[in-house]
Enzyme design. Structure first.
Site, PDB file in Angstrom:
ATOM      1  N   LYS B  78       0.849  -1.195   0.000  1.00 24.88           N
ATOM      2  CA  LYS B  78       0.000   0.000   0.000  1.00 24.88           C
ATOM      3  C   LYS B  78       0.884   1.245   0.000  1.00 24.88           C
ATOM      4  CE  LYS B  78      -3.905   2.071   2.538  1.00 24.88           C
ATOM      5  NZ  LYS B  78      -4.779   1.993   3.731  1.00 24.88           N
ATOM      6  N   SER B 159      -9.937   2.183   2.688  1.00 27.24           N
ATOM      7  CA  SER B 159      -9.007   2.879   1.835  1.00 27.24           C
ATOM      8  C   SER B 159      -8.019   1.990   1.068  1.00 27.24           C
ATOM      9  CB  SER B 159      -8.200   3.876   2.672  1.00 27.24           C
ATOM     10  OG  SER B 159      -7.345   3.197   3.571  1.00 27.24           O
ATOM     11  N   SER B 183     -10.364   0.059   6.903  1.00 28.84           N
ATOM     12  CA  SER B 183      -9.697   0.157   5.602  1.00 28.84           C
ATOM     13  C   SER B 183      -9.005  -1.112   5.120  1.00 28.84           C
ATOM     14  CB  SER B 183      -8.660   1.278   5.629  1.00 28.84           C
ATOM     15  OG  SER B 183      -9.298   2.528   5.543  1.00 28.84           O
TER      16      SER B 183
END
Lengths: 95, 495
Positions: B78, B159, B183
């Protein structure tokens, strides 16, 4: 409690975010929705409840006060928008 | 070699050990998969050269008998984790071009364990969102499509949407995520994969771009529970550079895999059965409860009375911490600078241009609730309710070992839906936020399909530091659900 454009402009100033008058309008509307939503909390009886700043009970550790890092100005300044002789350069602050 | 991209991490580790293929071959298959699926926009930066270098090094390391937990396994990272020498943006214009001069602790641990980095995956800007539609670098697309013929592009959740999309599309074998209010768990559910957020403090936050420091926690995505256990084991552990990282031994979760749940008590929180819950979500939950009984667990009804106040609490605390954390983006030391007439003008221009709408909105909320005259009424009040929410869980766990709930109130929605009203978007996290506020471990496991053929997840919540029980219950759900569905593009390729 409902925010006016003047309130929003004050918060934007505190947050150092420039906003046009149009942006103030649309931001005010959305902020008021969110503030209205979070105001539900006023229903909750929190007398004699201690605030909880962190979810798990970890005692913050102490360590010796000694230098463990540093002396790497190139790395520190590698992403600077503007730098000169190991300093950050910013617009003039003092006349 | 496309079948290499369908392996589990565990399966690939066995294949590498038996010399059926090398890490270089495994990595190349995944690089091909990444390059052929750029339309999903899962990656902000692809790093094939780094991946191949790491894979070659890993093959040599393995040959010398030195084998880490993820030796030779290609992962997606990420883009909230700082990676030395590789652009790290948090999906924000503010950090476009930012090249960290250091490695985050979590990615360093993964690399020390032999992992290979395929690239940096997209996310909602500064991890603020549930749809991956607030990234400066464009929307990420979920590889799943509805089966009703409408062909709309769906969100991957957020997210950590780039990571979940990459996993579901077989571009990576595992991925890192971070979870502040859901997330990891919500995008895992939307993409039909598995994701765990461990207990707050289990993973170091050092080198992770900060959003809300008392909530942010790194975690793992994979395509099954065992792979998640391997990933999390490699990522976890004490770090002197993060004073909130716990000085506790990391259990050998991957070796505990497969223990049954006979006699375990599984709590069902009644407040999660909300008015207007879609029938298919309620049915999936009931199915999950039945699976637990069949696996020999005892079902216990529990109450978490402050559940309805979790989202309002979160939307005070998270923006407050964000407004403070994001004050560092001032255009002076790194990131974007938009020069103005004077220093204040430079700050204001920089932050106005550098941040997107949702990030600005949250900074504004945070600034407001922390400002003079409102601090007690909003911020301290929210911290008090946060304690009540934690106490709800503590009381519930006197009666049970873990909780079972749905992960999200719906399946993946189309890009553009829920955009008109921030609160509608916030409701996505209604089942994940309470455990985040309480710092508890939570995991999402794919458990079934919606009427439109989209994956739905069940969430398992555990006691603090008891990820072991979470893995055990998740494994039981996984075995009973036997979720084998794949996005149509992937099953066509595999056929």
């Amino acid at each position: 409690m409902s925010l006016t454009n003047q309130d929003v402009a004050k918060v934007a100033r505190l947050a150092r975010i420039k906003m046009t008058d149009d942006e103030l309008d649309s931001t005010r509307e959305k902020l008021n929705n969110i503030i209205g939503f979070v105001e539900q909390l006023s229903e909750v009886d929190t007398d004699n409840v201690e605030p909880l700043p962190s979810p798990v009970d970890i005692a913050l550790p102490l360590r010796k006060d000694e230098i463990t890092d540093g002396n790497c100005p190139e790395a520190v300044l590698a992403n600077a928008p503007e730098e000169m002789e190991d300093f950050y350069v910013v617009p003039k602050v003092v006349e | 070699m496309s079948d290499l991209t369908n392996l589990t991490i565990k399966g690939a580790l066995t294949g590498l050990e038996n010399k059926e293929f090398s890490s270089v071959e495994l990595t190349k298959a995944h690089i091909d998969s990444v390059e052929s699926q750029r339309h999903l926009n899962a990656f902000i930066v692809e790093t094939p050269e780094i991946a191949l270098q790491q894979a070659e090094a890993s093959d040599k390391k393995r040959a010398s008998g030195d084998v880490g937990l993820l030796e030779g396994i290609p992962l997606a990272i990420k883009d909230l984790f700082c990676t030395k020498g590789v652009q790290t943006t948090a999906s924000s214009h503010m950090l476009e071009g930012f090249i960290p001069q250091y490695e985050s602790t979590v990615t360093q641990k993964l690399f020390d364990n032999g992992a290979v980095m395929l690239g940096k995956t997209s996310l909602d800007e500064f991890a603020m969102g549930s749809s991956n539609t607030t990234s400066y670098f464009g929307n990420v697309i979920n590889p799943w499509k509805r089966n009703n013929g409408d062909n709309a592009d769906l969100v991957p959740g957020g997210s950590s949407g780039g990571s979940s999309s990459a996993l579901a599309a077989r571009m990576a074998m595992g991925a890192t995520g971070t979870d502040t209010g859901g997330s990891i768990r919500q995008p895992a559910a939307f993409c039909g994969i598995t994701g765990i957020k461990p207990t707050y403090g289990r993973c170091s936050r050092w080198g992770i771009v900060a959003f809300a420091s008392s909530l942010d926690q790194a975690g793992a995505f994979a395509r099954n529970v065992e792979d998640c256990a391997i990933m999390l084991q490699a990522m976890s552990g004490h770090d002197p550079k993060d004073s909130t990282s716990a000085n506790r031994e990391v259990p050998n979760w991957s070796s505990l895999y497969g223990k049954d749940i006979k006699g375990m008590k599984i709590g069902i929180p009644k407040e999660y059965r909300m008015d207007g819950m879609p029938e298919e979500i309620a049915n999936l939950w009931d199915q999950g409860i039945a699976w637990m009984k069949e696996a020999g667990a005892e079902i216990v009804d529990v109450s978490l009375p402050h559940t309805k106040y979790a989202l309002p609490t979160y939307y005070i605390i998270a923006p407050a911490e964000a407004s403070s954390n994001l004050a560092r983006y001032d255009g002076v030391r790194y990131g974007l600078r938009e020069t103005g007439d004077n220093l204040i003008d430079t700050y204001e221009n920089t932050r106005s241009k550098g941040f997107g709408e949702e990030v600005k909105r949250r900074i504004m909320i945070g600034t407001y609730v922390l400002s003079a005259g409102y601090y007690d009424a909003y911020y301290i009040k929210a911290q008090k309710v946060r304690r009540l929410i934690l106490q709800d869980f503590e009381k519930a766990y006197e009666k049970c070992d873990a909780l079972l709930t749905p992960t999200a109130p719906s399946a993946a929605f189309a890009i553009g839906e829920n955009e008109d009203d921030p609160i509608k978007m916030y409701l996505n996290d209604v089942f994940t936020v309470p455990a985040s506020l309480a710092g508890l471990p939570g995991m999402s496991v794919p458990a079934g399909l919606s009427a439109d053929g989209l994956p739905l997840g069940l969430q398992i919540l555990g006691k603090a530091w008891d990820e072991e029980t979470v893995f055990r219950v998740a494994h039981a759900v996984e075995q009973a659900a036997n979720f084998t569905a794949m996005p149509a593009t992937i099953s066509r390729k595999a056929a």
